[in-house]
Enzyme design. Sequence first.
Site, short mmCIF file in Angstrom:
data_model
loop_
_atom_site.label_atom_id
_atom_site.label_comp_id
_atom_site.label_asym_id
_atom_site.label_seq_id
_atom_site.Cartn_x
_atom_site.Cartn_y
_atom_site.Cartn_z
N TYR A 26 48.05 36.76 50.75
CA TYR A 26 47.04 36.50 49.73
C TYR A 26 46.88 34.98 49.48
O TYR A 26 45.77 34.46 49.42
CB TYR A 26 47.39 37.24 48.44
CG TYR A 26 46.52 36.86 47.27
CD1 TYR A 26 45.18 37.26 47.23
CD2 TYR A 26 47.01 36.07 46.23
CE1 TYR A 26 44.35 36.89 46.18
CE2 TYR A 26 46.19 35.70 45.17
CZ TYR A 26 44.87 36.10 45.15
OH TYR A 26 44.05 35.72 44.11
N TYR A 36 34.21 37.27 37.47
CA TYR A 36 35.18 37.81 36.48
C TYR A 36 34.50 38.14 35.16
O TYR A 36 33.45 38.78 35.15
CB TYR A 36 36.36 36.84 36.28
CG TYR A 36 36.72 36.09 37.53
CD1 TYR A 36 37.26 36.78 38.62
CD2 TYR A 36 36.46 34.73 37.66
CE1 TYR A 36 37.55 36.11 39.80
CE2 TYR A 36 36.75 34.06 38.84
CZ TYR A 36 37.30 34.76 39.90
OH TYR A 36 37.57 34.11 41.05
N LYS A 39 38.00 36.55 48.82
CA LYS A 39 38.01 37.98 48.47
C LYS A 39 36.79 38.70 49.03
O LYS A 39 36.83 39.91 49.24
CB LYS A 39 38.08 38.13 46.94
CG LYS A 39 39.38 37.60 46.35
CD LYS A 39 39.35 37.48 44.84
CE LYS A 39 40.69 36.93 44.32
NZ LYS A 39 40.70 36.63 42.89
N VAL A 92 38.52 29.22 42.13
CA VAL A 92 39.01 28.14 41.26
C VAL A 92 39.10 26.78 41.95
O VAL A 92 39.34 25.77 41.30
CB VAL A 92 40.38 28.45 40.58
CG1 VAL A 92 40.26 29.48 39.48
CG2 VAL A 92 41.43 28.83 41.60
N SER A 146 39.12 32.23 45.59
CA SER A 146 38.67 33.63 45.45
C SER A 146 37.44 33.98 46.27
O SER A 146 37.08 35.15 46.34
CB SER A 146 38.43 33.95 43.99
OG SER A 146 39.67 34.06 43.35
N1 GLN Z 1 44.63 31.61 44.28
C1 GLN Z 1 44.03 31.82 42.99
C2 GLN Z 1 44.92 32.71 42.16
O1 GLN Z 1 45.43 33.66 42.68
C3 GLN Z 1 42.67 32.42 43.15
C4 GLN Z 1 41.98 32.67 41.83
C5 GLN Z 1 40.53 32.30 41.80
O2 GLN Z 1 39.98 31.59 42.64
N2 GLN Z 1 39.90 32.72 40.75
O3 GLN Z 1 45.14 32.48 41.00
#
Ligand code: GLN
Length: 305
Positions: free
Chosen positions: A189, A241, A66, A259, A63
Amino acid sequence: MNYQSILNEIQNEIKPLFKQGQVANYIPALAKANPNDFAMSLITLDGEEYNIGSYEKKFSIQSISKVFTFTLALKNYSKELYKRVGHEPSGDPFNSLVQLEYENGIPRNPFINAGAIATTDTLLSLYKDDTFKKVLEFIKETSMQDDIIFNENIYHSELEHGFRNLALINLMKSFKNIKNNTEDVIQTYFKQCSIMMNTKQLAKSMLYLANHGINPKNNERLINESQAKRINSLMLTCGHYDASGDFAYRVGLPGKSGVGGGIVAIVPKKMAISVYSPKLNEKGNSLIGTKALELFTTKTGLSIF
Ligand code: GLN
């Protein structure tokens, strides 16, 4: 300030925490990460670098990507982008579907999955088949590194288990907030999530956000000052988050987690920092990474507050 000795102290103080947390396993390829890895890199605007641990080891940025896609979309669409994605914290987990239904397919912010996917969709409308290439080029530009690629294994593992993300795409499509082909959206993505970088490269790639939108390495303006302010603000309020409040409370810096176990954080006008430790807390953020950053701002007084 002796940053190297502060990093050494942090590495010592986090040791007892390795018993806690869990490596992400909902994406099988991520479950293979070494739970004992730890790295931290710090780079100042004038180019001083400090590193500790396995800072050369690459991991999937997940993420954290992003931040780059949001930057690119904001650069191209400016305020128009906010018709497709909001700028409020969600208070929900990163892959939650509930809010999206009652808010008519407009994700709360660009740092939860739905928001990042809608953002990537806006880039697909612009760059078509070149979208992932453009994202990668932008990361290479901000980090001033040429050898950045995505990991096929992680990418395929995400595709095979991407049920919730597919659901988010379809739900947004039903509200006409996804304009491109579902397959193209999910593939782009997941490719961006599986980009591999180390903490040294990640810290460098965030310097433009610590420097009002200008890459201090070559003085190139990537975004305007107000856009840089807004990205930092969103990192502070939404970057972790439903634990964004907790991160701001403990660390006091704009930050973004993934993650894969990485976190980036920005000390405005001073430096960018990146941490890696793959064991996550229950909200999906690096447990030791968060603690390391908390120790850093406590020891240095370098929070924004
Ligand atoms: N690729 C992960 C997902 O879409 C990214 C989520 C994350 O890093 N929080 O679930």
